[in-house]
Design a protein around this motif. Sequence first.
Motif, PDB file in Angstrom:
ATOM      1  N   ASP A  61      -1.562   9.997  -8.877  1.00 23.83           N
ATOM      2  CA  ASP A  61      -2.778   9.267  -9.267  1.00 23.83           C
ATOM      3  C   ASP A  61      -3.039   8.031  -8.401  1.00 23.83           C
ATOM      4  O   ASP A  61      -3.790   7.145  -8.797  1.00 23.83           O
ATOM      5  N   ILE A  62      -2.480   7.993  -7.210  1.00 15.21           N
ATOM      6  CA  ILE A  62      -2.620   6.808  -6.356  1.00 15.21           C
ATOM      7  C   ILE A  62      -4.084   6.541  -6.001  1.00 15.21           C
ATOM      8  O   ILE A  62      -4.467   5.399  -5.728  1.00 15.21           O
ATOM      9  N   GLY A  63      -4.925   7.557  -6.072  1.00 12.44           N
ATOM     10  CA  GLY A  63      -6.360   7.376  -5.838  1.00 12.44           C
ATOM     11  C   GLY A  63      -7.022   6.486  -6.877  1.00 12.44           C
ATOM     12  O   GLY A  63      -8.141   6.008  -6.675  1.00 12.44           O
ATOM     13  N   LYS A  64      -6.331   6.233  -7.975  1.00 12.14           N
ATOM     14  CA  LYS A  64      -6.870   5.324  -8.989  1.00 12.14           C
ATOM     15  C   LYS A  64      -6.764   3.863  -8.542  1.00 12.14           C
ATOM     16  O   LYS A  64      -7.309   2.992  -9.210  1.00 12.14           O
ATOM     17  N   LEU A  86      -3.227   8.706   0.989  1.00 11.15           N
ATOM     18  CA  LEU A  86      -1.836   8.965   1.383  1.00 11.15           C
ATOM     19  C   LEU A  86      -1.754   9.435   2.834  1.00 11.15           C
ATOM     20  O   LEU A  86      -0.896   8.972   3.591  1.00 11.15           O
ATOM     21  N   LEU A  87      -2.645  10.335   3.234  1.00  8.17           N
ATOM     22  CA  LEU A  87      -2.649  10.789   4.626  1.00  8.17           C
ATOM     23  C   LEU A  87      -2.921   9.630   5.573  1.00  8.17           C
ATOM     24  O   LEU A  87      -2.269   9.511   6.628  1.00  8.17           O
ATOM     25  N   SER A  88      -3.832   8.747   5.198  1.00 10.95           N
ATOM     26  CA  SER A  88      -4.170   7.603   6.069  1.00 10.95           C
ATOM     27  C   SER A  88      -3.007   6.622   6.189  1.00 10.95           C
ATOM     28  O   SER A  88      -2.950   5.855   7.146  1.00 10.95           O
ATOM     29  N   LEU A  95       3.716  16.103   1.137  1.00 12.69           N
ATOM     30  CA  LEU A  95       3.900  15.150   0.047  1.00 12.69           C
ATOM     31  C   LEU A  95       2.572  14.593  -0.460  1.00 12.69           C
ATOM     32  O   LEU A  95       2.433  14.293  -1.638  1.00 12.69           O
ATOM     33  N   ALA A  96       1.607  14.460   0.426  1.00 13.26           N
ATOM     34  CA  ALA A  96       0.305  13.888   0.046  1.00 13.26           C
ATOM     35  C   ALA A  96      -0.513  14.849  -0.804  1.00 13.26           C
ATOM     36  O   ALA A  96      -1.348  14.419  -1.604  1.00 13.26           O
ATOM     37  N   ARG A  97      -0.270  16.118  -0.675  1.00 15.05           N
ATOM     38  CA  ARG A  97      -1.114  17.139  -1.319  1.00 15.05           C
ATOM     39  C   ARG A  97      -1.194  16.994  -2.835  1.00 15.05           C
ATOM     40  O   ARG A  97      -2.200  17.338  -3.443  1.00 15.05           O
ATOM     41  N   PHE A  98      -0.149  16.472  -3.471  1.00  5.59           N
ATOM     42  CA  PHE A  98      -0.107  16.411  -4.929  1.00  5.59           C
ATOM     43  C   PHE A  98      -1.212  15.531  -5.511  1.00  5.59           C
ATOM     44  O   PHE A  98      -1.664  15.780  -6.623  1.00  5.59           O
ATOM     45  N   ALA A  99      -1.634  14.537  -4.765  1.00  7.87           N
ATOM     46  CA  ALA A  99      -2.736  13.689  -5.244  1.00  7.87           C
ATOM     47  C   ALA A  99      -3.999  14.527  -5.424  1.00  7.87           C
ATOM     48  O   ALA A  99      -4.789  14.267  -6.325  1.00  7.87           O
TER      49      ALA A  99
END
Length: 180
Positions: A61-64, A86-88, A95-99
């Motif tokens: 949920d890091i996009g929050k 995450l990619l940036s 690992l980033a895909r889960f977001a």
Amino acid sequence: MLPLPPEATALLAGLGAPRRLVAHLRLVHDVAASIVDWLGDNHPELVVDREAVLFGAATHDIGKTVHVEELSAPGTRHEAAGHRLLLSRGVPERLARFAGTHGSWSAEGVELEDLLVSLADKVWKAQRVDDLERLIVDRLARASGREPWEVFLGLDDRLTALGDEADERLAFQNNHPIRR
């Protein structure tokens, strides 16, 4: 409660993640670790990327951090935003895909690890999702050669036990403010 992976902790600190979000991610991470441990004990024939599942749970949920309003209201804009974020920051796609995948478990190409992060994100608060659990049971049954009903019974016991602790997890999360 288990500590988050150091890389996840550094990302969240660098983004000024709200304390409520960090609390949520710690809880989902903890539940994901419990599920992966259960799988190791009950399905040793299954190869699961534990590091990926735990990192995914810790950052799903890091996009929050971008869409803070989704901490207290429904929304899915954080999913694509989190993946891009995450990619940036140099996080590899594995690992980033889960977001991006934690809310779309029926999408094409979703791996077992993606399903486990989605499951942890539901079960931490005792939410059960039949189609998600069915996908996991089918994969576990295929990998183990066991009957789906037998796999379901074991998984159901584990998820029920995790759900029994949901009130404490919800109270922990709600003791942390939404605002930074």
